[in-house]
Scaffold this motif. Structure first.
Motif: not given
Length: 357
Positions: A328-357
């Motif tokens: 997914t990180l090395l995709t050629t079929h997706l062109s855009e990305i947005g990331v969300g970060v939220a703190e948890t009991s250990w570290g953080y949750y990283f969510i990466a959403d990919f898309g191509r309009p």
């Protein structure tokens, strides 16, 4: 008459004597590489010489190895080439990944960069270890039993491999070797036993005029904490850096995708565990549509780590063909990305959403 016979016998003996002497000398020198005629003045056999083998050179046609195997002792320097991976190097040099990580001070990172010079240690001392043995750095709140359970290991095995005298005495930042027989896959934590309250609807759950039900709701997409507000963009910067190393163009940052990703990160933090399914049963496509992004294609990656680099590392630390996040990180079929970060009991949750309009 008898005198005449005696005279003839004596004469015959004198005639034959040189022939007999020559035959005896020939038997003495027989077996030498080049027989030589005996000297007329010598009746002694030649003195034997000790045998000394003559050194020989291999024939010109003998193959010369162009890719010799790693030495059994000492270090081998390897310059990382395009396409190299930590697991690939471990396989080529017949050492576990942990040996390379420890030798080069990599911690638990499995990312190698083109042009990087790595010291490859010998196999000696790692007998019996598989190439999948890898380093784990102890995080805050972790225990040996918990780490073992996460990776499907026995705590006693983990303790023995790392030479720990007391399983309870591990400290933050300590490097432990995970004796794995397959690529590292952390087991997702079990959902909490506490029932999750249903989301509060934002409007009456009635069917509208065109016969469609209102979309389910998710946790509000509050921004990430102020101290890590720059992390979404930093995560994308690191992903684009990895893509550049593989000859790929950058992904464009999209704020609408980031809104959907942040909502899912907040939802995961609120309930205490994470997955690609929201608390209301939503999937990635539902969430990005809800945020206002109309995708032709889409994907999502999530990780629980302490830094953006840690999130990118764990996504890239996969081996084909079981490498969905890496692909997914090395995709050629997706062109855009947005990331969300939220703190948890250990570290953080990283969510990466990919898309191509």
């Amino acid at each position: 008459m008898s005198k005449r016979i005696a005279f003839l016998v004596a004469l015959t003996a004198l005639y034959l004597l040189p022939t007999l002497l020559t035959s005896c000398r020939a038997e003495i020198v027989e077996g030498r590489a080049t027989p030589t005629a005996p000297a007329a003045t010598s009746t002694m056999p030649p003195r034997p010489h000790p045998h000394t083998p003559t050194p020989t050179s291999p024939p010109d046609s003998a193959p010369i190895p162009t890719n010799p195997p790693p030495v059994e002792h000492g270090l081998v320097e390897h310059t990382v080439q395009p396409g190299d991976t930590l697991l690939g190097l471990a396989t080529a040099y017949d050492v576990p990944m942990a040996a390379i990580q420890l030798q080069n001070g990599m911690g638990d990172s499995a990312v190698v960069k083109v042009g990087q010079v790595l010291s490859i240690p010998p196999r000696v001392g790692w007998e019996g270890a598989s190439r999948f043995w890898v380093v784990h750095v102890v995080k805050a709140g972790e225990t040996l039993v918990g780490i073992a359970r996460t990776y499907g290991l026995k705590a006693a095995t983990l303790k023995a491999v790392n030479g720990l005298a007391d399983a309870d005495l591990i400290v933050i930042g300590q490097e432990l070797v995970l004796p794995l027989d397959a690529p590292a896959v952390a087991r997702a934590p079990e959902p909490t036993a506490t029932p999750i309250p249903p989301p509060i609807p934002t409007r009456s759950p009635t069917t509208d005029a065109v016969g469609t039900s209102p979309p389910p709701t998710t946790a509000p997409a509050a921004p990430p904490p102020a101290d890590v507000a720059a992390w979404p963009h930093e995560t994308v910067r690191l992903i684009n850096e990895v893509r550049a190393q593989h000859g790929l163009g950058p992904l464009a940052y999209n704020e609408t995708l980031a809104l959907a990703a942040q909502g899912q990160a907040n939802d995961c933090a609120q309930r205490g565990w994470c997955s690609h399914t929201g608390s209301d049963g939503s999937n990635i496509k539902t969430r990005i549509l809800r945020a206002g992004y109309e995708p032709a294609s889409w994907a999502e990656c999530w990780a629980q780590r302490k830094t953006p680099q840690g999130a990118v590392d764990i996504w890239m630390d996969e081996v084909p063909p079981n490498d969905p996040h890496r692909r997914t990180l090395l995709t050629t079929h997706l062109s855009e990305i947005g990331v969300g970060v939220a703190e948890t009991s250990w570290g953080y949750y990283f969510i990466a959403d990919f898309g191509r309009p």
